[in-house]
Design a protein around this motif. Structure first.
Motif, PDB file in Angstrom:
ATOM      1  N   UNK A 226       0.830  -1.206   0.000  1.00  0.00           N
ATOM      2  CA  UNK A 226       0.000   0.000   0.000  1.00  0.00           C
ATOM      3  C   UNK A 226       0.865   1.257   0.000  1.00  0.00           C
ATOM      4  N   UNK A 227       1.889   1.294   0.846  1.00  0.00           N
ATOM      5  CA  UNK A 227       2.738   2.486   0.894  1.00  0.00           C
ATOM      6  C   UNK A 227       3.586   2.630  -0.368  1.00  0.00           C
ATOM      7  N   UNK A 229       2.451   1.820  -3.284  1.00  0.00           N
ATOM      8  CA  UNK A 229       1.466   2.387  -4.207  1.00  0.00           C
ATOM      9  C   UNK A 229       1.264   3.875  -3.933  1.00  0.00           C
ATOM     10  N   UNK A 230       1.243   4.245  -2.642  1.00  0.00           N
ATOM     11  CA  UNK A 230       1.117   5.658  -2.292  1.00  0.00           C
ATOM     12  C   UNK A 230       2.295   6.459  -2.823  1.00  0.00           C
ATOM     13  N   UNK A 231       3.495   5.893  -2.734  1.00  0.00           N
ATOM     14  CA  UNK A 231       4.681   6.598  -3.234  1.00  0.00           C
ATOM     15  C   UNK A 231       4.591   6.811  -4.739  1.00  0.00           C
ATOM     16  N   UNK A 232       4.078   5.810  -5.445  1.00  0.00           N
ATOM     17  CA  UNK A 232       3.893   5.960  -6.892  1.00  0.00           C
ATOM     18  C   UNK A 232       2.853   7.042  -7.175  1.00  0.00           C
ATOM     19  N   UNK A 233       1.768   7.063  -6.387  1.00  0.00           N
ATOM     20  CA  UNK A 233       0.742   8.091  -6.551  1.00  0.00           C
ATOM     21  C   UNK A 233       1.317   9.466  -6.262  1.00  0.00           C
ATOM     22  N   UNK A 234       2.136   9.577  -5.233  1.00  0.00           N
ATOM     23  CA  UNK A 234       2.802  10.852  -4.951  1.00  0.00           C
ATOM     24  C   UNK A 234       3.652  11.276  -6.148  1.00  0.00           C
ATOM     25  N   UNK A 235       4.374  10.310  -6.716  1.00  0.00           N
ATOM     26  CA  UNK A 235       5.206  10.622  -7.876  1.00  0.00           C
ATOM     27  C   UNK A 235       4.377  11.141  -9.042  1.00  0.00           C
ATOM     28  N   UNK A 236       3.207  10.516  -9.265  1.00  0.00           N
ATOM     29  CA  UNK A 236       2.322  10.970 -10.342  1.00  0.00           C
ATOM     30  C   UNK A 236       1.825  12.389 -10.073  1.00  0.00           C
ATOM     31  N   UNK A 237       1.399  12.646  -8.816  1.00  0.00           N
ATOM     32  CA  UNK A 237       0.904  13.969  -8.457  1.00  0.00           C
ATOM     33  C   UNK A 237       1.983  15.029  -8.616  1.00  0.00           C
TER      34      UNK A 237
END
Length: 431
Positions: A226-227, A229-237
């Motif tokens: 999960x974390x 995935x969150x890091x990847x989402x942060x990277x996208x943002x």
């Protein structure tokens, strides 16, 4: 002051982990009582935040919209905002779906699965289109403010501010009073936020003292996935931020580091709202844009929560060895897109959304019992992600509307007043 405040929060987080671990390991008989007593400090801080949220949102939102001008302009901003929110929610949900299928964290779950007949005690009947639509409209603005129903406050504030704009001569004094209220609430906010480091220490200490750090190892694969995935989402943002706003987006990331840490350590996006609003105004986003987009984001743009919904739902299905076709998973994604809106005021909102969705796809609701014990640790990451997503959305809409002040026009500690009109950036004292 800003750098010192950040250091205080970091120190508070470290102290909280250390002291919580010591209490958990060396005071087994009294750790529950100690955790409850210490958590009272964090709860008092969150109550202080709740105390200022309603008047702060109302004053800044009404002041901002009333200065927007035509209703057509408000409609255009609303359309752009919702377009961004829907797109961001879809990307977040899709990313969670992709990552949980790639990582398969529930495929070989090592623990004992809860009995399928067990109940989580969550109000799974709380979500339906009818209830959501009726919940949008407050029966009383006083009740909406008392319950901190941000979405209902936004709805009333929009009607109220449009009416003010329709009666320019009669509303001058009232609008001036609301502007003054906005300034006063920002000052009250600065007083309340002085207690943030103490609250951070208390929240971390209580969480670790009650659960210990060993509880994380039981679901280390799930949490790690999960974390990640969150890091990847942060990277996208962050990538989208640099594409949409340019290199100055790095300045916004620096300005929101405090609300990020507050949201992470208290597991509450709401606790970070005042500091997030302040950071956006310092960045140069017009207050009439930030005071409109940011409150809406608390109901419609919870990126971290969105991703968690698909990730956790498929994880539970994997744990019970329930095969789900790609079409079924996309149907779940569409369902979560609808049921997840307007949940900011619901306690343990993401768990309730997931619980209300699992039954529709033949997945045992009891699976949530596996992750409820570590939900606070997961909520920390979700809350911080929501802050980044809402900050980015506000800054992008401000740029699209031409209401993002030039970077050189604002000093690093300047605060834009609630009713600032682009081009009217006065000399302001540093905070």
């Amino acid at each position: 002051m800003s750098n010192r405040f950040t250091q205080y929060i970091l120190i508070a987080m470290v102290l909280g982990v250390v002291m919580g671990a010591l209490i958990f390991n060396y005071m087994p008989d009294t750790r529950a009582d100690i955790a409850a007593d210490v958590n009272l400090i964090a709860m008092l801080f969150l109550r202080l935040i709740k105390m200022i949220i309603a008047p702060l949102v109302f004053a800044t939102l009404v002041g901002g919209i009333a200065h927007m001008g035509s209703g057509a302009r408000l409609g255009r901003i609303f359309a752009k905002t919702m377009g961004w929110f829907v797109s961001a929610s879809f990307v977040s949900l899709l990313l969670g779906l992709v990552m949980v299928n790639l990582l398969q964290p529930g495929a070989n779950f090592p623990g004992t699965l809860p009995d399928k007949a067990q109940s989580t005690g969550l109000p799974t009947s709380a979500f339906s289109i009818e209830k959501f639509l009726t919940h949008l409209i407050p029966t009383s603005i006083a009740d909406a403010m008392a319950q901190n129903e941000i979405l209902q406050i936004v709805v009333f504030a929009v009607f109220f501010s449009v009416a003010l704009g329709a009666l320019p001569e009669r509303s001058k004094q009232l609008l001036s009073l609301i502007d003054d209220l906005g300034h006063v609430m920002l000052k009250v906010t600065s007083y309340v936020m002085n207690f943030a480091p103490i609250a951070v220490w208390a929240a971390i200490t209580a969480t670790v003292a009650k659960n210990g750090l060993a509880v994380l190892w039981k679901l280390v694969v799930f949490m790690g996935g999960f974390y990640l995935s969150l890091m990847i989402l942060w990277g996208i943002l962050v990538l989208v931020g640099f594409v949409a706003i340019g290199p100055r987006y790095s300045h916004l990331l620096r300005l929101i580091r405090e609300p990020l840490m507050i949201a992470f350590s208290t597991a509450s996006s709401e606790a970070a709202y005042p500091k997030t609003l302040e950071g956006l105004n310092r960045f140069g986003a017009s207050s009439r844009i930030s005071s409109f987009v940011l409150p809406l984001g608390y109901s419609f743009n919870l990126d971290g929560t969105m991703m968690y919904c698909t990730f956790a739902s498929i994880f539970i299905a994997q744990s019970y060895h329930i095969e789900m076709s790609l079409g079924t998973q996309f149907a779940m994604l569409a369902t979560l897109m609808i049921t997840s809106k307007g949940v900011a005021g619901v306690p343990r909102a993401s768990l309730v959304v997931i619980a209300s969705t699992l039954g529709q796809f033949g997945i045992p609701e009891a699976g949530l019992l596996m992750i409820m014990g570590i939900d606070t640790f997961l909520d920390m990451g979700r809350s911080a992600t929501n802050v980044i997503g809402n900050s980015l959305a506000t800054a992008v809409v401000a740029k699209w509307e031409g209401e993002l002040a030039p970077e050189h026009a604002l000093g690093p500690d300047d605060v834009v007043p609630p009713t600032m009109i682009p081009g009217e950036i006065p000399a302001m004292a540093g905070h």
